[in-house]
Design an enzyme around this catalytic site. Structure first.
Site, PDB file in Angstrom:
ATOM      1  N   ARG A   1       0.845  -1.192   0.000  1.00  0.00           N
ATOM      2  CA  ARG A   1       0.000   0.000   0.000  1.00  0.00           C
ATOM      3  C   ARG A   1       0.886   1.250   0.000  1.00  0.00           C
ATOM      4  O   ARG A   1       1.981   1.259   0.565  1.00  0.00           O
ATOM      5  CB  ARG A   1      -0.902   0.029   1.235  1.00  0.00           C
ATOM      6  CG  ARG A   1      -2.121  -0.876   1.117  1.00  0.00           C
ATOM      7  CD  ARG A   1      -3.120  -0.404   0.045  1.00  0.00           C
ATOM      8  NE  ARG A   1      -4.312  -1.239  -0.041  1.00  0.00           N
ATOM      9  CZ  ARG A   1      -4.461  -2.271  -0.875  1.00  0.00           C
ATOM     10  NH1 ARG A   1      -3.505  -2.626  -1.693  1.00  0.00           N
ATOM     11  NH2 ARG A   1      -5.593  -2.951  -0.901  1.00  0.00           N
TER      12      ARG A   1
ATOM     13  N   HIS B   1      -1.451   0.095  -9.915  1.00  0.00           N
ATOM     14  CA  HIS B   1      -2.100  -0.818  -8.964  1.00  0.00           C
ATOM     15  C   HIS B   1      -2.591  -2.085  -9.679  1.00  0.00           C
ATOM     16  O   HIS B   1      -3.780  -2.422  -9.622  1.00  0.00           O
ATOM     17  CB  HIS B   1      -3.255  -0.117  -8.233  1.00  0.00           C
ATOM     18  CG  HIS B   1      -3.614  -0.798  -6.936  1.00  0.00           C
ATOM     19  ND1 HIS B   1      -3.993  -0.124  -5.808  1.00  0.00           N
ATOM     20  CD2 HIS B   1      -3.638  -2.104  -6.585  1.00  0.00           C
ATOM     21  CE1 HIS B   1      -4.244  -0.973  -4.829  1.00  0.00           C
ATOM     22  NE2 HIS B   1      -4.032  -2.206  -5.287  1.00  0.00           N
TER      23      HIS B   1
HETATM   24  P1  NAP Z   1      -1.458 -10.981   5.127  1.00  0.00           P
HETATM   25  O1  NAP Z   1      -1.519 -12.434   4.776  1.00  0.00           O
HETATM   26  O2  NAP Z   1      -2.357 -10.455   6.159  1.00  0.00           O
HETATM   27  O3  NAP Z   1       0.049 -10.653   5.515  1.00  0.00           O
HETATM   28  C1  NAP Z   1       0.427  -9.409   6.040  1.00  0.00           C
HETATM   29  C2  NAP Z   1       1.866  -9.501   6.499  1.00  0.00           C
HETATM   30  O4  NAP Z   1       2.272  -8.219   6.960  1.00  0.00           O
HETATM   31  C3  NAP Z   1       2.062 -10.479   7.653  1.00  0.00           C
HETATM   32  O5  NAP Z   1       3.255 -11.192   7.485  1.00  0.00           O
HETATM   33  C4  NAP Z   1       2.158  -9.546   8.851  1.00  0.00           C
HETATM   34  O6  NAP Z   1       2.938 -10.053   9.935  1.00  0.00           O
HETATM   35  C5  NAP Z   1       2.860  -8.370   8.239  1.00  0.00           C
HETATM   36  N1  NAP Z   1       2.642  -7.165   9.048  1.00  0.00           N
HETATM   37  C6  NAP Z   1       1.489  -6.479   9.263  1.00  0.00           C
HETATM   38  N2  NAP Z   1       1.701  -5.452  10.097  1.00  0.00           N
HETATM   39  C7  NAP Z   1       3.016  -5.476  10.392  1.00  0.00           C
HETATM   40  C8  NAP Z   1       3.834  -4.699  11.229  1.00  0.00           C
HETATM   41  N3  NAP Z   1       3.356  -3.636  11.909  1.00  0.00           N
HETATM   42  N4  NAP Z   1       5.142  -5.016  11.332  1.00  0.00           N
HETATM   43  C9  NAP Z   1       5.634  -6.078  10.669  1.00  0.00           C
HETATM   44  N5  NAP Z   1       4.917  -6.882   9.865  1.00  0.00           N
HETATM   45  C10 NAP Z   1       3.614  -6.584   9.748  1.00  0.00           C
HETATM   46  O7  NAP Z   1      -1.707 -10.112   3.810  1.00  0.00           O
HETATM   47  P2  NAP Z   1      -1.423 -10.508   2.292  1.00  0.00           P
HETATM   48  O8  NAP Z   1      -2.570 -11.272   1.754  1.00  0.00           O
HETATM   49  O9  NAP Z   1      -0.063 -11.081   2.180  1.00  0.00           O
HETATM   50  O10 NAP Z   1      -1.476  -9.062   1.613  1.00  0.00           O
HETATM   51  C11 NAP Z   1      -0.586  -8.035   2.025  1.00  0.00           C
HETATM   52  C12 NAP Z   1      -1.029  -6.694   1.440  1.00  0.00           C
HETATM   53  O11 NAP Z   1      -0.728  -6.638   0.042  1.00  0.00           O
HETATM   54  C13 NAP Z   1      -2.532  -6.422   1.485  1.00  0.00           C
HETATM   55  O12 NAP Z   1      -2.928  -5.952   2.757  1.00  0.00           O
HETATM   56  C14 NAP Z   1      -2.711  -5.363   0.413  1.00  0.00           C
HETATM   57  O13 NAP Z   1      -2.589  -4.097   0.998  1.00  0.00           O
HETATM   58  C15 NAP Z   1      -1.542  -5.606  -0.526  1.00  0.00           C
HETATM   59  N6  NAP Z   1      -1.963  -6.076  -1.881  1.00  0.00           N
HETATM   60  C16 NAP Z   1      -1.649  -5.322  -2.961  1.00  0.00           C
HETATM   61  C17 NAP Z   1      -1.981  -5.756  -4.211  1.00  0.00           C
HETATM   62  C18 NAP Z   1      -1.601  -4.977  -5.428  1.00  0.00           C
HETATM   63  O14 NAP Z   1      -2.073  -5.274  -6.536  1.00  0.00           O
HETATM   64  N7  NAP Z   1      -0.758  -3.990  -5.331  1.00  0.00           N
HETATM   65  C19 NAP Z   1      -2.668  -6.969  -4.400  1.00  0.00           C
HETATM   66  C20 NAP Z   1      -2.985  -7.701  -3.262  1.00  0.00           C
HETATM   67  C21 NAP Z   1      -2.620  -7.249  -2.000  1.00  0.00           C
HETATM   68  P3  NAP Z   1       2.503 -11.399  10.731  1.00  0.00           P
HETATM   69  O15 NAP Z   1       2.796 -12.528   9.741  1.00  0.00           O
HETATM   70  O16 NAP Z   1       3.407 -11.435  11.878  1.00  0.00           O
HETATM   71  O17 NAP Z   1       1.058 -11.253  11.049  1.00  0.00           O
HETATM   72  C1  GLV Z   2      -5.225  -5.124  -4.003  1.00  0.00           C
HETATM   73  O1  GLV Z   2      -4.678  -4.104  -3.834  1.00  0.00           O
HETATM   74  C2  GLV Z   2      -5.645  -5.977  -2.936  1.00  0.00           C
HETATM   75  O2  GLV Z   2      -5.697  -5.522  -1.792  1.00  0.00           O
HETATM   76  O3  GLV Z   2      -5.951  -7.145  -3.228  1.00  0.00           O
END
Ligand code: NAP
Ligand code: GLV
Length: 312
Positions: A227, A275
């Site tokens: 993000r 994005h």
């Molecule tokens: P997720 O499974 O919830 O993983 C989030 C990770 O971030 C976890 O490893 C978590 O740590 C870590 N985290 C959160 N807060 C933190 C902090 N304060 N300090 C250190 N680590 C922290 O989420 P995900 O499915 O992988 O997705 C991650 C993000 O990618 C989404 O929230 C979204 O914003 C973004 N995204 C972007 C796109 C795009 O097209 N650009 C597409 C999809 C997603 P823990 O493992 O310890 O809980």
């Molecule tokens: C895209 O940004 C997502 O959060 O899946």
């Protein structure tokens, strides 16, 4: 009969209905603004950036499915009901798409493509000799569904991989783990190419600023596919201009679309994507939502419910 209230304010949104109807027999799929009356009975919402206050008007909603892994597009709504589960997207298509984007951009940074593209624009035949992958330290910010999947996709290329997360992870071959704020500095110091895959929360906002980015080695580079709130972009540009950072690929921004007047568009060391690092796809998303609705209807806990206290 299952009822889904769908919201996506984008051209081409009609491709979603057939995928959902194929996944859930007898589905009543309603696309906004044809959501029907608020008292029409139980329903599930499947949405991206719905109008503020809209969901609160429908008191029979059983769960909200986020069309993305992130939920900031939902929780920005001050009237969002607090007693309904929010289920985050984590389907295979999203993970595979993100792994493709991260492998592509890490390779581009390692092979100095941002510098090559800048030379091309100036018609300069400038031969640069990049390091091999095995000599490059990739650091992934966030080791959740996407971070872990991307690390596994990068492994066969030979990079030295580390990941940083909030809570400790089981040691594993090929990924070095760093945990919490006490290990953040050590993680940054060993990272040549940083990949941002963090959710937007108060703790991750402005995590990359002039102090923290200066801790990265000279010529380090940044890829942000999590993000936009992660990075102070003024600080990042100053570090690119001073030569401390060598490149950045930015897929996400605080304000999207990025303003036409933003100087970031023209910056020689920055690559911008709109994005699209990973996009939720109708077929895999419909299967994911269908299986979670089945769990809810059977009285089971759905997968990937937002923990509101953590913000992700
Ligand atoms: P997720 O499974 O919830 O993983 C989030 C990770 O971030 C976890 O490893 C978590 O740590 C870590 N985290 C959160 N807060 C933190 C902090 N304060 N300090 C250190 N680590 C922290 O989420 P995900 O499915 O992988 O997705 C991650 C993000 O990618 C989404 O929230 C979204 O914003 C973004 N995204 C972007 C796109 C795009 O097209 N650009 C597409 C999809 C997603 P823990 O493992 O310890 O809980
Ligand atoms: C895209 O940004 C997502 O959060 O899946």
């Amino acid at each position: 009969m299952t009822r889904i209230l769908f919201y996506l304010d984008e051209p081409g949104a009609e491709i979603w209905q057939p995928a959902f109807e194929a996944a859930i027999p007898g589905l009543d799929f309603r696309t906004y603004p044809d959501w029907g009356n608020p008292d029409d009975g139980p329903a599930y919402v499947f949405a991206w950036e719905p109008e503020l206050g809209l969901i609160a008007k429908y008191p029979n909603i059983k769960a909200i499915f986020s069309l993305g892994a992130g939920v900031d597009h939902l929780t920005r709504d001050p009237d969002l009901p607090t007693d309904i589960p929010i289920i985050r997207m984590s389907d295979d298509g999203l993970k595979e798409g993100m792994a493709e984007f991260v492998v592509m951009t890490v390779l581009m940074h390692q092979r100095y493509m941002p510098r090559m593209l800048a030379s091309q624009r100036k018609k300069k035949w400038r031969r640069l000799f990049p390091p091999l992958a095995r000599d490059v330290r990739v650091g992934i910010l966030g080791y959740g569904a996407l971070g872990e999947y991307c690390a596994q996709a990068l492994k066969p290329l030979g990079y030295q991989i580390a990941a940083w997360s909030r809570t400790g992870k089981t040691p594993e071959n090929g990924v070095e783990h760093y945990t919490g704020s006490s290990e953040f500095q050590a993680f940054l110091k060993r990272t040549d190419i940083l990949v941002g895959l963090l959710p937007s929360t108060p703790e991750t906002t402005n995590l990359l600023n002039k102090t923290t980015m200066a801790m990265m080695p000279k010529y380090a580079s940044i890829i942000n596919a999590g993000r936009g709130t992660l990075i102070n972009l003024d600080d990042m540009v100053a570090l690119l201009d001073s030569g401390h950072l060598s490149a950045a690929t930015l897929d996400v921004f605080v304000e999207e679309p990025l303003d036409k007047d933003s100087p970031l568009w023209q910056h020689d060391k920055i690559i911008i994507t709109p994005h699209i690092a990973s996009i939720t796809r109708p077929d895999t998303a419909a299967q994911y939502v269908a299986s979670n609705i089945k769990r809810i209807e059977e009285g089971l806990q759905p997968a990937n419910v937002l923990d509101r206290s953590k913000g992700y």
